[in-house]
Design a protein around this motif. Sequence first.
Motif, mmCIF file in Angstrom:
data_model
loop_
_atom_site.group_PDB
_atom_site.id
_atom_site.type_symbol
_atom_site.label_atom_id
_atom_site.label_comp_id
_atom_site.label_asym_id
_atom_site.label_seq_id
_atom_site.Cartn_x
_atom_site.Cartn_y
_atom_site.Cartn_z
ATOM 1 N N ASN A 102 3.801 1.693 -1.607
ATOM 2 C CA ASN A 102 4.554 2.013 -2.835
ATOM 3 C C ASN A 102 3.718 1.913 -4.107
ATOM 4 O O ASN A 102 4.262 2.134 -5.207
ATOM 5 C CB ASN A 102 5.834 1.154 -2.925
ATOM 6 C CG ASN A 102 5.546 -0.335 -3.141
ATOM 7 O OD1 ASN A 102 4.493 -0.719 -3.664
ATOM 8 N ND2 ASN A 102 6.482 -1.186 -2.748
ATOM 9 N N GLU A 103 2.447 1.565 -4.013
ATOM 10 C CA GLU A 103 1.620 1.379 -5.212
ATOM 11 C C GLU A 103 0.294 2.125 -5.055
ATOM 12 O O GLU A 103 -0.607 1.660 -4.344
ATOM 13 C CB GLU A 103 1.370 -0.110 -5.445
ATOM 14 C CG GLU A 103 0.401 -0.433 -6.558
ATOM 15 C CD GLU A 103 0.754 0.230 -7.878
ATOM 16 O OE1 GLU A 103 1.780 -0.135 -8.475
ATOM 17 O OE2 GLU A 103 0.002 1.138 -8.297
ATOM 18 N N PRO A 104 0.153 3.282 -5.709
ATOM 19 C CA PRO A 104 -1.085 4.061 -5.540
ATOM 20 C C PRO A 104 -2.333 3.330 -6.023
ATOM 21 O O PRO A 104 -3.431 3.638 -5.561
ATOM 22 C CB PRO A 104 -0.835 5.328 -6.361
ATOM 23 C CG PRO A 104 0.403 5.103 -7.147
ATOM 24 C CD PRO A 104 1.163 3.980 -6.524
ATOM 25 N N PRO A 129 0.829 -1.212 0.000
ATOM 26 C CA PRO A 129 0.000 0.000 0.000
ATOM 27 C C PRO A 129 0.864 1.263 0.000
ATOM 28 O O PRO A 129 0.419 2.310 -0.475
ATOM 29 C CB PRO A 129 -0.795 -0.095 1.306
ATOM 30 C CG PRO A 129 -0.728 -1.522 1.717
ATOM 31 C CD PRO A 129 0.537 -2.090 1.146
ATOM 32 N N PHE A 172 -2.954 0.079 -5.612
ATOM 33 C CA PHE A 172 -2.940 -1.223 -4.924
ATOM 34 C C PHE A 172 -4.319 -1.876 -4.879
ATOM 35 O O PHE A 172 -4.476 -3.050 -5.215
ATOM 36 C CB PHE A 172 -2.425 -0.999 -3.495
ATOM 37 C CG PHE A 172 -2.130 -2.242 -2.718
ATOM 38 C CD1 PHE A 172 -0.892 -2.849 -2.789
ATOM 39 C CD2 PHE A 172 -3.091 -2.808 -1.885
ATOM 40 C CE1 PHE A 172 -0.611 -3.988 -2.056
ATOM 41 C CE2 PHE A 172 -2.819 -3.958 -1.154
ATOM 42 C CZ PHE A 172 -1.572 -4.544 -1.237
#
Lengths: 316, 316
Positions: free
Chosen positions: B291-293, B289, B295
Amino acid sequence: MPFTNLELVEQVDAFPHPVYHSAEHAKQLSTLVRLTTAAGDTIGYLLPSVVAALKDTALSGTWWDIGDSITLRGNTIEERNENILKTVTSWRENKTFKVLGGWRNELYAVYAPAGQLYLTMERAATCLFGVVTYGVHMTVYTTNPIRIWVPRRNINKATYGGMLDNSVAGGIAAGMGAFETLVKEGAEEASLPEDLVRERAKCTGAATYFYVRDKRAGGEDGLLQPEVEYTYDMEVPEDVVLKPCDDEVQEFRLWDVEKVKHELAAGNFKPNCIMILLDFFIRHNIITPENEPDFLQISARIHRALEFPLASHALA
Amino acid sequence: MPFTNLELVEQVDAFPHPVYHSAEHAKQLSTLVRLTTAAGDTIGYLLPSVVAALKDTALSGTWWDIGDSITLRGNTIEERNENILKTVTSWRENKTFKVLGGWRNELYAVYAPAGQLYLTMERAATCLFGVVTYGVHMTVYTTNPIRIWVPRRNINKATYGGMLDNSVAGGIAAGMGAFETLVKEGAEEASLPEDLVRERAKCTGAATYFYVRDKRAGGEDGLLQPEVEYTYDMEVPEDVVLKPCDDEVQEFRLWDVEKVKHELAAGNFKPNCIMILLDFFIRHNIITPENEPDFLQISARIHRALEFPLASHALA
């Protein structure tokens, strides 16, 4: 009769599913009013009882535009925060909704598209507006064979008192990240050292579902609660022992998979724990295509596509 | 420009999503005709070009009821199998559809509700009827740090020649179980000893999505392919080396996560491998959550709720 795994899932993902129960979904939607941003994005659903309360300007002020959909007035996050706080404070003082008796003094974030913060509101009020809430759930376990740390909630808790829970779980307050929330909850609820959680806890995905609250949750029946729970696994050696720290938990037990399955099927776990434990069992080769006839529907419903803009905790 | 993870997912889950793209979903559906069982359950979608071919009784015989929806005649599985075989054999001989040039002599199962077998059809024909197909995908990897075994497909393969693939993958033929298919494919494609796969391969869930084929898949553009891929992880020691066995694979490489991410973002993997690798990265704390918008949308779309009755391989 014990519940099947799919019956358990249906208790949590209880709002009619647009693919599996499309007629019921349409029918249910027709009874609700959309909460929208000023730009028209749907961020929640309102029951008729909440719409009626909003129309009572003596209690709800003049902070709302009410038409085919409902919009909170305010051009900035700060203005919207102020307007919703005035509304729910008034309701609380007037005992308009029982659920506000569980006032938490904790702000939850509601998002517009692209993960943009739109407003924050008191946690206890989120289910009145049917907005998405966020939390973390961690399964702490030992291996060879797998055994899972299971707490029993304090019998005196207002919500799900005495029920079984996941090893560590908690809601994400506005401004907090997912992992930071997990570290905090691990210490508060299970006496887990911060360093141990930082080293060993691993994010494994997110459970998403659309819950409909009942009396055990506290407050009115039928309140709407679409929910995101970021899931974590933490494998620990035998000498790590989970213990209650605050008053949330009564005791922890280290149970094997058969015992956890048995308690699940008996309906003894707090409902949303069902999703996290079934996901754990699927990821760990315990529930398989060979032993679970509803494997695919369960997998999809644990990861439901929610029809609201979602947080981007990556950008927080 | 490299693709974002969500852009990669959209290349695979390409049929409009009823929640995320509801208007496009309704529009697309309005151009299609439903394939239904005699009881009226929708088991596939037909493009107008396929409906037109079915109406040509000189080629398709009198084995179909064609109205608002389309139903294959036959009161038993055997009768339906015979009728669909006559249809697609006629099309193959008359070169009605290019995709039947890739005839596999392999039967795939199509299911009615409750996991009941409804008919079996030639694998190459499934995408003409838009029925759900099933497969297995395994990620074979070493740890500390994680490195993944990645094959490159034979450049001469008719489908996705020269592209990167998952460590082991294959379709589930009618009458086969998921795990048994995995064991067979592990030996055939990667020279993996049967005992090793039986001991170490662990089911971790299923990726479900609605693919729309392009030229790289062989055959006509735009054919519909809702798909289930049961996913497996297999951690192996450094001395296990994957090698081509049949002519599917040209070579295997053991790549670190950064290299796999780079090749994914460059569009060099066979499309459906995207879903399995992103799911692996999510389950292994590599995509988080933080590092990945995207997710949450990625997680939901890897586990799409498909609108067709699904197999119960548990009952096979």
